[in-house]
Design a protein around this motif. Structure first.
Motif, short mmCIF file in Angstrom:
data_model
loop_
_atom_site.label_atom_id
_atom_site.label_comp_id
_atom_site.label_asym_id
_atom_site.label_seq_id
_atom_site.Cartn_x
_atom_site.Cartn_y
_atom_site.Cartn_z
N PHE A 151 0.83 -1.20 0.00
CA PHE A 151 0.00 0.00 0.00
C PHE A 151 0.87 1.26 0.00
N PHE A 152 1.89 1.29 0.86
CA PHE A 152 2.73 2.47 0.95
C PHE A 152 3.74 2.55 -0.20
N VAL A 153 4.11 1.42 -0.73
CA VAL A 153 4.93 1.45 -1.95
C VAL A 153 4.14 2.09 -3.08
N GLY A 154 2.85 1.76 -3.16
CA GLY A 154 1.99 2.38 -4.16
C GLY A 154 1.89 3.88 -3.97
N VAL A 155 1.79 4.33 -2.69
CA VAL A 155 1.78 5.76 -2.40
C VAL A 155 3.04 6.42 -2.94
N ASP A 156 4.19 5.79 -2.71
CA ASP A 156 5.47 6.35 -3.14
C ASP A 156 5.56 6.42 -4.66
N VAL A 157 5.09 5.38 -5.34
CA VAL A 157 5.13 5.37 -6.80
C VAL A 157 4.25 6.48 -7.37
N LEU A 158 3.03 6.61 -6.84
CA LEU A 158 2.13 7.65 -7.33
C LEU A 158 2.67 9.05 -7.02
N LYS A 159 3.27 9.21 -5.85
CA LYS A 159 3.84 10.51 -5.50
C LYS A 159 4.91 10.91 -6.50
N THR A 160 5.78 9.97 -6.83
CA THR A 160 6.84 10.24 -7.80
C THR A 160 6.26 10.55 -9.18
N ALA A 161 5.22 9.79 -9.57
CA ALA A 161 4.60 10.02 -10.88
C ALA A 161 3.95 11.39 -10.96
N PHE A 162 3.24 11.79 -9.92
CA PHE A 162 2.56 13.09 -9.95
C PHE A 162 3.54 14.26 -9.85
N GLU A 163 4.67 14.03 -9.19
CA GLU A 163 5.68 15.09 -9.17
C GLU A 163 6.19 15.36 -10.58
N GLY A 164 6.30 14.30 -11.38
CA GLY A 164 6.70 14.49 -12.78
C GLY A 164 5.64 15.22 -13.58
N VAL A 165 4.35 14.95 -13.26
CA VAL A 165 3.26 15.66 -13.94
C VAL A 165 3.31 17.14 -13.60
N VAL A 166 3.57 17.47 -12.33
CA VAL A 166 3.62 18.86 -11.89
C VAL A 166 4.68 19.64 -12.64
N GLU A 167 5.80 19.00 -12.87
CA GLU A 167 6.90 19.70 -13.54
C GLU A 167 6.61 19.97 -15.00
N SER A 168 5.72 19.20 -15.62
CA SER A 168 5.53 19.29 -17.06
C SER A 168 4.22 19.92 -17.49
N LEU A 169 3.19 19.97 -16.60
CA LEU A 169 1.88 20.44 -17.03
C LEU A 169 1.49 21.74 -16.34
N ASN A 170 0.56 22.45 -16.97
CA ASN A 170 0.01 23.67 -16.40
C ASN A 170 -1.05 23.29 -15.36
N LEU A 171 -0.74 23.46 -14.10
CA LEU A 171 -1.64 23.02 -13.04
C LEU A 171 -2.95 23.81 -13.01
N ALA A 172 -2.93 25.02 -13.57
CA ALA A 172 -4.14 25.84 -13.55
C ALA A 172 -5.28 25.17 -14.31
#
Length: 569
Positions: A151-172
């Motif tokens: 469960f917590f490994v999944g949290v870590d994987v998703l956190k890393t994936a969304f951090e990559g989305v934040v860097e590349s997409l317009n959050l607005a």
């Protein structure tokens, strides 16, 4: 974001979500197996009151980490008759509060520690217990530990994936603007939960996304509300083909979750106002994850507080829904608690009810002995109706005012209870006959097939519904008809034995036919006893009533001695 990066991020999101689903499944299975009979005990015995049901639902969902699992288990127990529909409502309410623990785990633990520092050891220890425990409780605990770790490994994987989305997409572009934006994210939360079949995974995903800045706080709140609505899909699916009470429990969860969602959306700013003040009072940090976890808890608790005072009304409303043929037919026609205090009326009502049951028994027996009408599932339903009516007769007799029962009425009640048991036995035999007749099929002898059909027709005529339309005193030819059935049974049994001995029938076929024949004969015997007992009761009541009339004509004052027993006249 390049195509390769998009592919990588998508793969990480899918992988993290897959780990969530696998982890929730493993935690649920492991803890359920480790609990063993404890889960059943909590759900079936700790729900004596709605409030206790709320606490048991909360506890089990917090432990199992799946409101869907607890809800489905509750529906299963209701379906099996282990707990009542009203008791299960409390479990549904509590499960909705208990499912908020997933959000707290993600918000308080998922982002505060080095995941690998404790998640991977949990997986290792869990697998060691799993491999060495075989089918013991230790293996189940190991499976649950592996689930928590993943469960917590999944949290870590998703956190890393969304951090990559934040860097590349317009959050607005992900912000919820006005009512339209809230509605869009609401349905997104519903879709996520329906597709994953896990509100825990969907809520963890939303909190992870909000904590990394992919979606705004109000948008994430709308998705959390949507996840609460989407989780009802599991209950709805589990109720397909279930009993009426199980369907009512599933419908109750739909009403509760949808109603709570509507209220939460209408007062969304007020709930966040409460969240901010509660968070400040408890000295919690104002991170998006913590605020969302607190929001999820507050709106679910508010929902329970709103619906709990209306629990009885909701239960009465649900009892008018999903009414089946069995429930309608299982209601006694003549038994009423208001007449249970008057022995004369009570005995009359019992006689009328038993005649009504007798008509149903005769009808189902006729279908059972006729291969063209032997619809076994339908016969099973009708036998169930007769069994429930018999239970109503028994409960009615128990409720009678014992102090006002004379010796004559007590004797009549004992005879009527015997009639009830004869009729129930006939119903049970009918279902058995239908199954055995279908399994036997046609005998390899046209003569034997014809004789078997003729014997069944004789028994069907013996059990004719028209019996209850006649005066039992003037019932002509019934005894001769019964004895003729017994003679034909003996002749047909001899023919079957001869056919088996002469190898015209296979031995197993002969034995099956004789067994079927014996059950049909037993059916006729039980029916004969029921009718003769009713006939005797009529004769006794008329005799006593006549004696009472003579006493009255002779100038007797006061009570009529035949008054109580005259109820059957």
């Amino acid at each position: 974001m390049t195509g390769t990066e998009a592919f990588t991020v998508t793969g990480m999101i899918l992988g993290g979500l897959g780990l969530f689903l696998l982890a929730v499944s493993m935690m649920t299975d492991g803890l359920r197996q480790a609990a063993g009979e404890s889960l059943r005990k909590i759900l079936s015995e700790w729900t004596r009151t709605p409030l206790r049901g709320v606490f048991s639902g909360l506890m089990m969902t917090a432990i199992v980490q799946s409101s869907s699992a607890v809800t489905v288990a509750s529906i299963g127990f209701v379906n099996a008759g282990l707990i009542g529909m009203r008791k299960a409502l409390g479990i549904i309410y509590g499960a909705n509060i208990g499912t908020t623990m997933t959000g707290w785990l993600v918000a308080l633990v998922g982002f505060k520690v080095n995941i690998q520092a404790f998640a991977l050891p949990m997986i290792g220890i869990g697998m060691l217990l799993r491999l060495t425990g075989r089918d013991t409780r230790r293996a189940a605990i190991g499976l649950a530990l592996v689930g928590f770790g993943l469960f917590f490994v999944g949290v870590d994987v998703l956190k890393t994936a969304f951090e990559g989305v934040v860097e590349s997409l317009n959050l607005a572009s992900f912000g919820a603007e006005g009512v339209r934006g809230i509605v869009i994210f609401l349905f997104l939360g519903i879709a996520m939960t329906v597709l994953t079949q896990s509100s825990s995974a969907a809520i963890a995903l939303v909190i992870t996304a909000a904590s990394t800045g992919v979606v705004g706080l109000h948008a994430a709140a709308a998705m959390v509300i949507g996840a609460n609505v989407g989780t009802t899909s599991t209950a709805v699916l589990s109720a397909i083909g279930a009993t009426s009470n199980a369907k009512r429990v599933a419908f109750a969860q739909v009403l509760f979750n949808v109603g709570t969602a509507i209220v939460a959306l209408l007062i969304l700013p007020l709930i966040f106002y409460m969240v901010d003040h509660i968070g400040t009072a408890l000295e919690m940090e104002a991170s998006p994850g913590v605020r969302l976890a607190l929001f999820h808890t507050v709106f679910n608790v508010l929902g329970v507080l709103l619906v709990f005072p209306l629990n009885d009304r909701l239960a009465r409303f649900l009892e008018t829904r999903f009414v089946t043929y069995e429930e309608v037919e299982s209601n006694p026609r003549y038994l009423d608690k208001t007449i249970a205090v008057t022995p004369v009326l009570a005995v009359n009502a019992l006689v009328m009810e038993l005649k009504s049951i007798g008509e149903k028994v005769a009808a189902v027996a006729g279908k059972a002995m006729n291969p063209a009408q032997a619809d076994i599932p339908r016969i099973g339903v009708e036998v169930g109706v007769i069994q429930r009516l018999s239970g109503s007769v028994t409960r009615f007799v128990v409720r009678l005012e014992r102090g006002s029962l004379g010796e004559g009425v007590t004797r009549q009640l004992a005879s009527l209870m015997r009639v009830d048991q004869y009729l129930v036995t006939c119903a049970n035999l009918s279902l058995s006959i239908a199954k055995k007749r279908k399994a036997l099929g046609n005998l390899h002898s046209e003569v034997l097939d014809y004789n078997l059909d003729a014997f069944c027709k004789l028994v069907e005529d013996l059990m004719g519904v028209h019996l209850f339309e006649q005066d039992f005193e003037t019932l002509e030819g019934f005894d001769e008809q019964f004895y003729h059935v017994q003679e034909v049974h003996d002749q047909l049994k001899a023919e079957l034995l001869m056919a088996g001995t002469a190898s015209r029938l296979q031995i197993n076929e002969m034995m099956s036919a004789i067994d079927l024949l014996a059950r049909i004969q037993q059916l006729s015997q039980q029916w004969f006893k029921a009718i003769k007992t009713l006939q005797r009761l009529h004769a006794e009541s008329d005799t006593e009533a006549g004696s009472g009339d003579d006493d009255e004509n002779a100038g007797s004052e006061g009570e009529n001695p035949g008054e109580e027993s005259g109820a059957l006249a």
